[in-house]
Scaffold this active site. Structure first.
Site, PDB file in Angstrom:
ATOM      1  N   HIS A 241       0.909  -1.168  -0.183  1.00  0.00           N
ATOM      2  CA  HIS A 241      -0.111  -0.052  -0.006  1.00  0.00           C
ATOM      3  C   HIS A 241       0.667   1.197  -0.073  1.00  0.00           C
ATOM      4  O   HIS A 241       2.051   1.092   0.573  1.00  0.00           O
ATOM      5  CB  HIS A 241      -0.805  -0.185   1.403  1.00  0.00           C
ATOM      6  CG  HIS A 241      -1.758   1.036   1.345  1.00  0.00           C
ATOM      7  ND1 HIS A 241      -1.781   2.188   1.863  1.00  0.00           N
ATOM      8  CD2 HIS A 241      -2.971   1.020   1.433  1.00  0.00           C
ATOM      9  CE1 HIS A 241      -2.657   3.008   1.928  1.00  0.00           C
ATOM     10  NE2 HIS A 241      -3.771   2.260   1.601  1.00  0.00           N
TER      11      HIS A 241
ATOM     12  N   ASP B  65       3.346  -4.357   7.833  1.00  0.00           N
ATOM     13  CA  ASP B  65       2.048  -3.454   7.852  1.00  0.00           C
ATOM     14  C   ASP B  65       0.831  -4.378   7.855  1.00  0.00           C
ATOM     15  O   ASP B  65       0.687  -5.417   7.354  1.00  0.00           O
ATOM     16  CB  ASP B  65       2.050  -2.787   6.398  1.00  0.00           C
ATOM     17  CG  ASP B  65       0.909  -2.073   5.904  1.00  0.00           C
ATOM     18  OD1 ASP B  65      -0.122  -2.485   6.717  1.00  0.00           O
ATOM     19  OD2 ASP B  65       0.648  -1.632   4.988  1.00  0.00           O
TER      20      ASP B  65
ATOM     21  N   GLN C  78      -4.209  -5.107   7.044  1.00  0.00           N
ATOM     22  CA  GLN C  78      -5.052  -6.081   6.365  1.00  0.00           C
ATOM     23  C   GLN C  78      -4.601  -7.508   7.310  1.00  0.00           C
ATOM     24  O   GLN C  78      -5.125  -8.676   6.856  1.00  0.00           O
ATOM     25  CB  GLN C  78      -4.818  -6.346   4.793  1.00  0.00           C
ATOM     26  CG  GLN C  78      -5.401  -5.008   4.241  1.00  0.00           C
ATOM     27  CD  GLN C  78      -6.763  -4.576   4.376  1.00  0.00           C
ATOM     28  OE1 GLN C  78      -7.607  -5.276   4.564  1.00  0.00           O
ATOM     29  NE2 GLN C  78      -7.058  -3.345   4.199  1.00  0.00           N
TER      30      GLN C  78
ATOM     31  N   LYS D  72     -10.106  -0.617  10.584  1.00  0.00           N
ATOM     32  CA  LYS D  72     -10.074  -1.902   9.719  1.00  0.00           C
ATOM     33  C   LYS D  72     -10.473  -3.303  10.486  1.00  0.00           C
ATOM     34  O   LYS D  72     -10.673  -4.276   9.769  1.00  0.00           O
ATOM     35  CB  LYS D  72      -8.936  -2.060   8.815  1.00  0.00           C
ATOM     36  CG  LYS D  72      -8.604  -0.803   7.991  1.00  0.00           C
ATOM     37  CD  LYS D  72      -7.634  -1.078   6.899  1.00  0.00           C
ATOM     38  CE  LYS D  72      -7.125   0.050   6.210  1.00  0.00           C
ATOM     39  NZ  LYS D  72      -7.916   0.505   5.199  1.00  0.00           N
TER      40      LYS D  72
ATOM     41  N   CYS E 232      -4.968   2.585  -3.624  1.00  0.00           N
ATOM     42  CA  CYS E 232      -3.533   3.146  -3.141  1.00  0.00           C
ATOM     43  C   CYS E 232      -2.262   2.029  -3.089  1.00  0.00           C
ATOM     44  O   CYS E 232      -1.632   1.886  -2.446  1.00  0.00           O
ATOM     45  CB  CYS E 232      -3.851   3.393  -1.488  1.00  0.00           C
ATOM     46  SG  CYS E 232      -4.711   4.510  -1.056  1.00  0.00           S
TER      47      CYS E 232
HETATM   48  C1  LIG Z   1      -2.330  -2.760   3.470  1.00  0.00           C
HETATM   49  C2  LIG Z   1      -2.822  -1.436   4.090  1.00  0.00           C
HETATM   50  N1  LIG Z   1      -1.597  -0.602   4.514  1.00  0.00           N
HETATM   51  C3  LIG Z   1      -1.917   0.730   5.216  1.00  0.00           C
HETATM   52  C4  LIG Z   1      -2.970   0.963   5.067  1.00  0.00           C
HETATM   53  C5  LIG Z   1      -3.413   2.498   5.582  1.00  0.00           C
HETATM   54  O1  LIG Z   1      -4.181   2.437   6.688  1.00  0.00           O
HETATM   55  P1  LIG Z   1      -4.838   3.644   7.373  1.00  0.00           P
HETATM   56  O2  LIG Z   1      -5.223   4.697   6.190  1.00  0.00           O
HETATM   57  O3  LIG Z   1      -5.808   3.381   8.100  1.00  0.00           O
HETATM   58  O4  LIG Z   1      -3.499   4.444   7.776  1.00  0.00           O
HETATM   59  C6  LIG Z   1      -4.262   0.433   4.634  1.00  0.00           C
HETATM   60  C7  LIG Z   1      -5.636   1.049   4.211  1.00  0.00           C
HETATM   61  O5  LIG Z   1      -6.220   0.812   3.208  1.00  0.00           O
HETATM   62  C8  LIG Z   1      -3.997  -0.909   3.967  1.00  0.00           C
HETATM   63  O6  LIG Z   1      -4.942  -1.719   3.471  1.00  0.00           O
END
Ligand SMILES: Cc1ncc(COP(=O)(O)O)c(C=O)c1O
Length: 414
Positions: free
Chosen positions: A130, A207, A210, A233, A371
């Protein structure tokens, strides 16, 4: 697990009753919410807990001797203990409340990275990341004259582990990998990747945006150095997240932001910093958010992460087979290990049109680059349509999705 065993063990109707929003309709149709990778809906227990906090307990934390401040502080710190248990961290000191995954990764890139990454060093990420797990490292590398390296994926969307291992060099200071891809669903073999990183004397950040919603996470078993996730999430509130970090690493890192709560003493000449984890929680935190997240994790724990994973796996397989039957539909990302995310394209139809026509039927999916623009480029698509399933979704909703996509075809192909 067989489907029959699953349906008796997992009472999805009961779970659905916990989520008031699922009763609402959209454009006159019952809501079918399949945008869980973007954000999940909240159970009544979380909504009630936040309301109770503001109705009965609201006060600032760590600052007052008065009754309400003590209650608010106790609730905030109890939430930290809940997170610690949920992740199986060793100590509350290793649990830093953040705004979300994005802030957690930026914290590490900025605080640990600035001190430990220099000119000519390398940061290794993977092709499924992401933007939140790309851009903070890019910023760091630009500032320091370091190099960002990217482990490639195969056509199924799986990390090529041999390539990942080959990209580890004596200059690799840290490896930052997604637990699962929000865009394709691929579950990375993070335990293996972390072991490879450590064998190379590199640190490993996961990260987990997910990961936590779909998988049982044990940071000691994974042996990661950092693990970041977002509350919203995993059925909790927005604006709150967690960075887990190994105590010794967090201890050695400089503060990320300066302000109240993160200090022990301040003079104009010198400031001494507070103990962990407060050193990284400058300013009034999102108290209600942290408390609501604690309730969300208790809720998830009460159902059981492995039961949720089994239910979602059933939905993934069922929905995948239904979508495969649709002519011209191509699923992007068919890794052997997947979370309940299905990205697809439909020949001759723009994803945005798919999303709009499904919305008219009450079906919420996401369309776009999710993203993850470099990943879209890897698969030669500008965008996809993405259906992502959560613990309250049903096979009937997967049927509704497939029927909805067939309607899209009727509109476009007549
Ligand atoms: C794999 C992954 N990493 C990071 C993020 C970023 O999360 P946040 O916007 O809640 O900080 C997301 C959000 O869609 C994500 O799916």
């Amino acid at each position: 697990m067989s489907t029959i065993a699953l349906s008796t063990a997992y009472d999805v109707d009961r779970v659905r009753r916990d989520f008031p929003i699922l009763k609402r309709s959209v454009h006159g149709k019952r809501l079918v919410y399949l945008d869980n990778a973007a954000t999940t809906q909240k159970p009544q227990a979380v909504i009630d807990r936040i309301q109770r906090y503001y109705s009965d307990e609201n006060s600032n934390v760590h600052r007052g001797v008065h009754f309400l401040s003590e209650i608010a502080t106790a609730a905030y710190e109890a939430a930290r203990t809940t997170v610690k248990r949920f992740l199986n961290a060793r100590d509350e000191k290793e649990i830093v409340f953040t705004r979300g995954t994005t802030e957690g990764i930026n914290l590490v890139a900025s605080s640990w990275g600035r001190r430990n990454v220099g000119a000519g060093d390398e940061v290794l990420i993977t092709a499924i990341e992401h933007h939140s797990n790309i851009v903070p490292w890019q910023l760091l590398c630009e500032e320091k004259g370091a190099r960002l390296r990217v482990a490639p994926v195969n056509d199924a969307g799986e990390i090529i582990v041999e390539e990942f291992a080959r990209l580890l060099t004596p200059r690799t200071k840290i490896v930052a990998v997604g637990h699962a891809s929000n865009a394709l669903g691929t579950i990375n073999p993070v335990k293996r990747l972390i072991a490879l990183a450590h064998a190379n004397r590199s640190l490993a950040l996961v990260d987990g945006a997910q990961g936590v919603p779909h998988l049982a996470v044990d940071v000691q078993d994974l042996d990661c150095d950092f693990y970041a996730f977002s509350g919203h999430k995993v059925y909790g509130p927005t604006g709150i997240g967690v960075l887990y970090g190994r105590e010794a690493l967090l201890d050695a890192m400089p503060p990320y932001q300066g302000g109240g709560d993160m200090i022990l003493s301040v003079t104009f000449e010198k400031t001494t910093y507070n103990a962990l984890p407060y050193k990284f929680e400058a300013g009034t935190p999102n108290i209600a958010g942290a408390i609501g997240l604690g309730t969300a994790l208790e809720y998830v724990a009460s159902i059981g992460p492995s039961n949720i994973a089994a239910h979602e796996h059933d939905l993934l397989q069922y929905a995948t087979s239904k979508l495969h039957e649709i002519p011209g539909l191509r699923i992007i990302g068919e890794a052997a290990e997947k979370a309940s995310v299905i990205s697809f394209t439909l020949e001759g139809v723009h994803p945005h049109d798919i999303g709009t026509i499904l919305d008219q039927q009450g079906i919420a999916i996401r369309t776009g680059h999710h993203c993850a623009q470099p990943l879209m480029m890897r698969f030669n698509v500008p965008a996809t349509s993405r259906a992502s399933f959560g613990l309250y979704n049903t096979r009937e909703e997967a049927d509704a999705l497939a029927a909805g996509v067939r309607k899209v075809l009727e509109v476009f192909r007549g």
